[in-house]
Design a protein around this motif. Structure first.
Motif, PDB file in Angstrom:
ATOM      1  N   ARG A 172     -29.863  70.046 -95.738  1.00 23.73           N
ATOM      2  CA  ARG A 172     -28.757  69.790 -94.760  1.00 23.73           C
ATOM      3  C   ARG A 172     -28.398  68.252 -95.056  1.00 23.73           C
ATOM      4  N   THR A 173     -27.336  68.007 -95.349  1.00 27.34           N
ATOM      5  CA  THR A 173     -27.014  66.692 -95.567  1.00 27.34           C
ATOM      6  C   THR A 173     -26.684  65.981 -94.262  1.00 27.34           C
ATOM      7  N   ALA A 174     -26.037  66.687 -93.208  1.00 26.03           N
ATOM      8  CA  ALA A 174     -25.632  66.029 -92.037  1.00 26.03           C
ATOM      9  C   ALA A 174     -26.921  65.641 -90.979  1.00 26.03           C
ATOM     10  N   PRO A 175     -27.212  64.401 -90.578  1.00 29.19           N
ATOM     11  CA  PRO A 175     -28.235  64.113 -89.732  1.00 29.19           C
ATOM     12  C   PRO A 175     -27.747  64.673 -88.433  1.00 29.19           C
ATOM     13  N   THR A 176     -28.691  64.743 -87.598  1.00 28.31           N
ATOM     14  CA  THR A 176     -28.409  65.198 -86.060  1.00 28.31           C
ATOM     15  C   THR A 176     -27.392  64.089 -85.342  1.00 28.31           C
ATOM     16  N   THR A 177     -26.462  64.493 -84.807  1.00 26.31           N
ATOM     17  CA  THR A 177     -25.497  63.725 -83.821  1.00 26.31           C
ATOM     18  C   THR A 177     -25.696  64.063 -82.437  1.00 26.31           C
ATOM     19  N   TYR A 178     -24.902  62.974 -81.682  1.00 28.03           N
ATOM     20  CA  TYR A 178     -24.895  63.407 -80.228  1.00 28.03           C
ATOM     21  C   TYR A 178     -23.841  64.461 -79.844  1.00 28.03           C
ATOM     22  N   ASP A 179     -23.066  64.818 -80.891  1.00 30.58           N
ATOM     23  CA  ASP A 179     -21.925  65.859 -80.729  1.00 30.58           C
ATOM     24  C   ASP A 179     -22.280  67.092 -80.516  1.00 30.58           C
ATOM     25  N   GLU A 180     -23.519  67.431 -80.902  1.00 26.91           N
ATOM     26  CA  GLU A 180     -24.022  68.879 -80.906  1.00 26.91           C
ATOM     27  C   GLU A 180     -24.785  69.138 -79.686  1.00 26.91           C
ATOM     28  N   LYS A 181     -25.165  70.293 -79.421  1.00 32.04           N
ATOM     29  CA  LYS A 181     -26.024  70.726 -78.151  1.00 32.04           C
ATOM     30  C   LYS A 181     -27.438  70.403 -78.682  1.00 32.04           C
ATOM     31  N   LEU A 182     -28.314  69.307 -78.022  1.00 30.27           N
ATOM     32  CA  LEU A 182     -29.427  69.075 -78.511  1.00 30.27           C
ATOM     33  C   LEU A 182     -30.334  69.242 -77.511  1.00 30.27           C
ATOM     34  N   PRO A 183     -31.571  69.599 -77.956  1.00 34.11           N
ATOM     35  CA  PRO A 183     -32.652  69.803 -76.774  1.00 34.11           C
ATOM     36  C   PRO A 183     -33.048  68.312 -76.246  1.00 34.11           C
ATOM     37  N   ALA A 184     -33.435  68.616 -74.926  1.00 35.02           N
ATOM     38  CA  ALA A 184     -33.804  67.316 -74.544  1.00 35.02           C
ATOM     39  C   ALA A 184     -34.598  66.307 -74.996  1.00 35.02           C
ATOM     40  N   LEU A 185     -35.690  66.817 -75.548  1.00 35.73           N
ATOM     41  CA  LEU A 185     -36.453  65.971 -76.271  1.00 35.73           C
ATOM     42  C   LEU A 185     -35.874  65.099 -77.626  1.00 35.73           C
ATOM     43  N   VAL A 186     -34.873  65.764 -78.259  1.00 38.44           N
ATOM     44  CA  VAL A 186     -34.279  65.189 -79.302  1.00 38.44           C
ATOM     45  C   VAL A 186     -33.245  63.973 -78.740  1.00 38.44           C
ATOM     46  N   ARG A 187     -32.549  64.523 -77.886  1.00 39.60           N
ATOM     47  CA  ARG A 187     -31.856  63.532 -77.251  1.00 39.60           C
ATOM     48  C   ARG A 187     -32.086  62.396 -76.626  1.00 39.60           C
ATOM     49  N   VAL A 188     -32.851  62.584 -75.550  1.00 41.13           N
ATOM     50  CA  VAL A 188     -33.389  61.492 -74.925  1.00 41.13           C
ATOM     51  C   VAL A 188     -34.717  61.385 -74.647  1.00 41.13           C
ATOM     52  N   GLY A 189     -35.784  62.326 -75.249  1.00 38.02           N
ATOM     53  CA  GLY A 189     -37.209  62.402 -75.043  1.00 38.02           C
ATOM     54  C   GLY A 189     -37.460  62.841 -73.761  1.00 38.02           C
ATOM     55  N   ASP A 190     -38.807  62.077 -73.317  1.00 43.90           N
ATOM     56  CA  ASP A 190     -39.083  62.295 -71.858  1.00 43.90           C
ATOM     57  C   ASP A 190     -39.948  60.952 -71.584  1.00 43.90           C
ATOM     58  N   PRO A 191     -39.187  59.987 -70.957  1.00 40.82           N
ATOM     59  CA  PRO A 191     -39.964  58.888 -70.780  1.00 40.82           C
ATOM     60  C   PRO A 191     -41.028  58.912 -69.732  1.00 40.82           C
ATOM     61  N   LYS A 264     -29.868  76.329 -89.803  1.00 38.91           N
ATOM     62  CA  LYS A 264     -29.343  76.497 -90.871  1.00 38.91           C
ATOM     63  C   LYS A 264     -27.660  75.913 -90.807  1.00 38.91           C
ATOM     64  N   VAL A 265     -27.189  75.798 -89.641  1.00 37.74           N
ATOM     65  CA  VAL A 265     -25.894  75.843 -89.728  1.00 37.74           C
ATOM     66  C   VAL A 265     -25.425  74.199 -90.118  1.00 37.74           C
ATOM     67  N   GLY A 266     -24.177  74.077 -90.103  1.00 37.29           N
ATOM     68  CA  GLY A 266     -23.798  72.677 -90.503  1.00 37.29           C
ATOM     69  C   GLY A 266     -23.403  72.442 -91.696  1.00 37.29           C
ATOM     70  N   THR A 267     -23.340  71.131 -92.254  1.00 37.17           N
ATOM     71  CA  THR A 267     -22.860  71.116 -93.486  1.00 37.17           C
ATOM     72  C   THR A 267     -23.670  70.994 -94.537  1.00 37.17           C
ATOM     73  N   GLY A 268     -24.781  71.531 -94.378  1.00 34.41           N
ATOM     74  CA  GLY A 268     -25.615  71.506 -95.339  1.00 34.41           C
ATOM     75  C   GLY A 268     -25.351  72.042 -96.723  1.00 34.41           C
ATOM     76  N   GLU A 269     -25.823  71.607 -97.748  1.00 33.88           N
ATOM     77  CA  GLU A 269     -25.426  72.115 -99.157  1.00 33.88           C
ATOM     78  C   GLU A 269     -26.460  73.162 -99.626  1.00 33.88           C
ATOM     79  N   LYS A 270     -25.844  74.295-100.249  1.00 34.58           N
ATOM     80  CA  LYS A 270     -26.767  74.980-100.447  1.00 34.58           C
ATOM     81  C   LYS A 270     -27.470  74.848-101.827  1.00 34.58           C
ATOM     82  N   HIS A 271     -28.816  75.265-102.141  1.00 29.31           N
ATOM     83  CA  HIS A 271     -29.435  74.847-103.232  1.00 29.31           C
ATOM     84  C   HIS A 271     -29.107  76.116-104.604  1.00 29.31           C
TER      85      HIS A 271
END
Ligand code: HEC
Ligand code: HEC
Length: 271
Positions: A172-191, A264-271
């Motif tokens: 998957r070539t695209a890194p995670t961004t804030y534009d998608e729906k993210l699990p809380a731990l991915v987005r903000v962690g848990d201070p 598997k969604v997103g802009t990932g290139e297929k092998h």
């Protein structure tokens, strides 16, 4: 009785209250610094002083080597990460790495994308591949197959393999961004539980040197690694940064973040 006698040792009440205060203080010291820590799973019985320092929040690195308070925090890799490791190798390195990688395709896939629940290596940051192979080679990360294979690799082999895999397109070539729906731990962690957001180290917001590319990794591999950090059967993360976070995570959270990074969604290139 003169008034100041009330605070004199000759006064029985004063004597009794001082003695009971001392006894109470000692008792709470014993409970707080000896008994309570000793029933914790990570108690290392290094004596009262270490427990007091630990309870007072003194970093374990202040104490002398071998007396570290937390076994999970033990220095666990010999590899010193350097920026130069992250630079792409020369083109002959890639060619030589490709030849060496013929021994790896069975598990890591012909193009570095695994179909066997081994980690993807395609597009992995070179310093990650270098560090992990060196950790297997020096038995700092345990896996019978990888330890046996890494033992036979020279420094140059390891660098060339890293250069080769870095040159292949990622799952998957695209890194995670804030534009998608993210699990809380991915987005903000848990201070409150000292869990930093995954996105702040694993790409998206930032990629910290030595932090693996996780996007598109096999789900079972991600779960297995998180579980291994949690059980401290994998201890090669320097300063125990993954171990201390995953220890606080529930099984449901491990499943959730693994499913997220394996998506598997997103802009990932297929092998
Ligand atoms: C028989 C299967 C097999 C073969 C062959 C194999 N690997 Fe692995 N490799 C694995 C497995 C399984 C893991 C994950 C092990 C673990 O849990 O630590 C792994 C892990 C790795 C990692 C760590 C990746 C990460 O993201 O942490 C690297 C790097 C790696 N292998 C490189 C290689 C190279 C280079 C070769 C060829 C010289 C090779 N492997 C051959 C199965 C294999
Ligand atoms: C402070 C930075 C940091 C944060 C935050 C962080 N990680 Fe890590 N993570 C690392 C580093 C560094 C490694 C590599 C450890 C090593 O050297 O073996 C790693 C390794 C991993 C691995 C093993 C990957 C592999 O291929 O070997 C997984 C899985 C992982 N992290 C998942 C997560 C998840 C999920 C989160 C969020 C809950 C997270 N990490 C948060 C720094 C971080």
């Amino acid at each position: 009785m003169k008034e100041h006698d009330a605070y004199s040792w000759r006064n029985a009440w004063f004597r009794r209250s001082v003695v009971s205060l001392v006894v109470l203080t000692l008792a709470s010291f014993l409970v707080g610094f000896v008994w309570l820590p000793s029933v914790h799973s990570d108690f290392t019985a290094q004596g009262l002083w270490a427990s007091i320092c630990q309870a007072a929040g003194v970093p374990s690195s202040w104490s002398s080597p071998g007396s570290q308070g937390n076994p999970a925090a033990q220095q666990s890799t010999h590899v010193v990460l350097e920026r130069s490791m992250a630079r792409a190798g020369a083109s002959d390195a890639v060619g030589r790495g490709a030849t060496l990688a013929l021994n790896c395709t069975m598990c890591h896939g012909a193009q570095g994308i695994s179909v066997a629940n081994a980690p993807n290596l395609a597009g992995q940051y070179p310093e990650v591949v270098i560090k992990q192979l060196k950790d297997y080679k020096s038995d700092k990360r345990q896996n019978a197959t990888m330890q046996a294979l890494a033992r036979n690799l020279s420094e140059r082999d390891i660098e060339d393999l890293a250069a080769y895999y870095a040159s292949l397109p990622k799952a998957r070539t695209a890194p995670t961004t804030y534009d998608e729906k993210l699990p809380a731990l991915v987005r903000v962690g848990d201070p409150m539980r000292n869990i930093a957001p995954c996105i702040s180290c694993h790409g998206g917001v930032d990629q910290k040197l030595g932090t693996p590319w996780l996007e598109g990794m096999p789900h079972d591999y991600l779960v297995a690694q998180l579980q291994a950090f949690k059980d401290a059967t994998r201890r090669n993360d320097s300063q125990a940064q993954m171990r201390s976070m995953v220890r606080a995570m529930t099984q449901a959270e491990i499943q959730e973040v693994a499913a997220f990074y394996a998506r598997k969604v997103g802009t990932g290139e297929k092998h």
